[in-house]
Scaffold this active site. Structure first.
Site, PDB file in Angstrom:
ATOM      1  N   HIS A  69       0.835  -1.207   0.000  1.00  0.00           N
ATOM      2  CA  HIS A  69       0.000   0.000   0.000  1.00  0.00           C
ATOM      3  C   HIS A  69       0.869   1.256   0.000  1.00  0.00           C
ATOM      4  O   HIS A  69       0.630   2.185  -0.776  1.00  0.00           O
ATOM      5  CB  HIS A  69      -0.904   0.058   1.234  1.00  0.00           C
ATOM      6  CG  HIS A  69      -1.950  -0.989   1.296  1.00  0.00           C
ATOM      7  ND1 HIS A  69      -2.104  -1.813   2.384  1.00  0.00           N
ATOM      8  CD2 HIS A  69      -2.913  -1.354   0.428  1.00  0.00           C
ATOM      9  CE1 HIS A  69      -3.109  -2.642   2.179  1.00  0.00           C
ATOM     10  NE2 HIS A  69      -3.617  -2.386   0.986  1.00  0.00           N
ATOM     11  N   LYS A  94     -16.380  -6.669   6.239  1.00  0.00           N
ATOM     12  CA  LYS A  94     -15.422  -7.635   6.747  1.00  0.00           C
ATOM     13  C   LYS A  94     -15.242  -7.426   8.254  1.00  0.00           C
ATOM     14  O   LYS A  94     -15.483  -6.341   8.775  1.00  0.00           O
ATOM     15  CB  LYS A  94     -14.043  -7.444   6.094  1.00  0.00           C
ATOM     16  CG  LYS A  94     -14.016  -7.541   4.604  1.00  0.00           C
ATOM     17  CD  LYS A  94     -12.612  -7.239   4.096  1.00  0.00           C
ATOM     18  CE  LYS A  94     -12.546  -7.252   2.585  1.00  0.00           C
ATOM     19  NZ  LYS A  94     -11.197  -6.904   2.103  1.00  0.00           N
ATOM     20  N   ARG A 117      -2.169  -6.509  -7.984  1.00  0.00           N
ATOM     21  CA  ARG A 117      -1.000  -7.312  -7.644  1.00  0.00           C
ATOM     22  C   ARG A 117      -0.778  -8.428  -8.645  1.00  0.00           C
ATOM     23  O   ARG A 117       0.347  -8.767  -8.965  1.00  0.00           O
ATOM     24  CB  ARG A 117      -1.172  -7.950  -6.256  1.00  0.00           C
ATOM     25  CG  ARG A 117      -1.083  -6.979  -5.124  1.00  0.00           C
ATOM     26  CD  ARG A 117      -1.389  -7.695  -3.855  1.00  0.00           C
ATOM     27  NE  ARG A 117      -2.686  -8.346  -4.013  1.00  0.00           N
ATOM     28  CZ  ARG A 117      -3.516  -8.616  -3.044  1.00  0.00           C
ATOM     29  NH1 ARG A 117      -3.196  -8.350  -1.827  1.00  0.00           N
ATOM     30  NH2 ARG A 117      -4.665  -9.182  -3.273  1.00  0.00           N
ATOM     31  N   SER A 161      -3.053  -7.711   2.823  1.00  0.00           N
ATOM     32  CA  SER A 161      -3.416  -7.439   4.212  1.00  0.00           C
ATOM     33  C   SER A 161      -3.921  -8.687   4.913  1.00  0.00           C
ATOM     34  O   SER A 161      -3.596  -8.925   6.084  1.00  0.00           O
ATOM     35  CB  SER A 161      -4.492  -6.353   4.274  1.00  0.00           C
ATOM     36  OG  SER A 161      -3.976  -5.119   3.869  1.00  0.00           O
TER      37      SER A 161
END
Length: 158
Positions: free
Chosen positions: A17, A41, A90, A128
């Site tokens: 990040h 979440k 990614r 993460s």
């Protein structure tokens, strides 16, 4: 480019990040890091804690603002007077989901563009959720996060 918004949960903020934030800050006059409050979440840190951690990690970058937001991202972008959403990719597996999001955001807000950046190679595998899982199981996450985030994770998980 004037302004860009970089949204996410940042739970926790990783070196991937911060790489994207620093690179965006070189391209844009203003980078708004938008920490999502309604993530759907179970987050490790509250929105306020995530904002504080991102601010601490990115505090030396002058043109970065860090704020929490709730609701639709495109509505937040309009309120923040930002017309570009930046998303990180990614791997190829991220592309399909991100492509859907970009299409939906374009449908809701044709005046807002989506820009994709890829992280530096050494951060492409960091997520993460993986960092959180490693920390929860007592592993060393110091290669993947800033010192302040590492400390916060150790305090959270013991």
């Amino acid at each position: 480019m004037r302004s860009v918004v970089y949204p996410g949960t940042f739970d926790p903020v990783t070196n991937g990040h911060t790489d994207l934030i620093a690179r965006a800050a070189k391209l844009c006059d203003r980078v708004v890091v938008a920490v999502a409050q309604d993530t759907g979440k179970n987050t490790t840190f509250t929105a306020e804690e995530r904002v504080a951690l991102v601010r601490e990690v990115c505090g030396d970058i002058d043109n970065v603002e860090v704020v929490a937001f709730s609701g639709l991202l495109v509505e937040f972008a309009r309120r923040a007077d930002v017309h570009v959403i930046m998303r990180g990719l990614r791997a190829v597996s991220d592309f399909e989901y991100e492509f859907q999001l970009a299409g939906m955001n374009r449908r809701m807000a044709p005046d807002i563009e989506t820009l994709f950046l890829t992280p530096a190679e050494q951060y492409a595998y960091i997520s993460s959720s993986l960092v959180t899982q490693i920390a929860r199981l007592g592993g060393d996450v110091s290669p993947f996060v800033a010192a302040a985030v590492h400390t916060a994770l150790r305090e959270r998980f013991g």
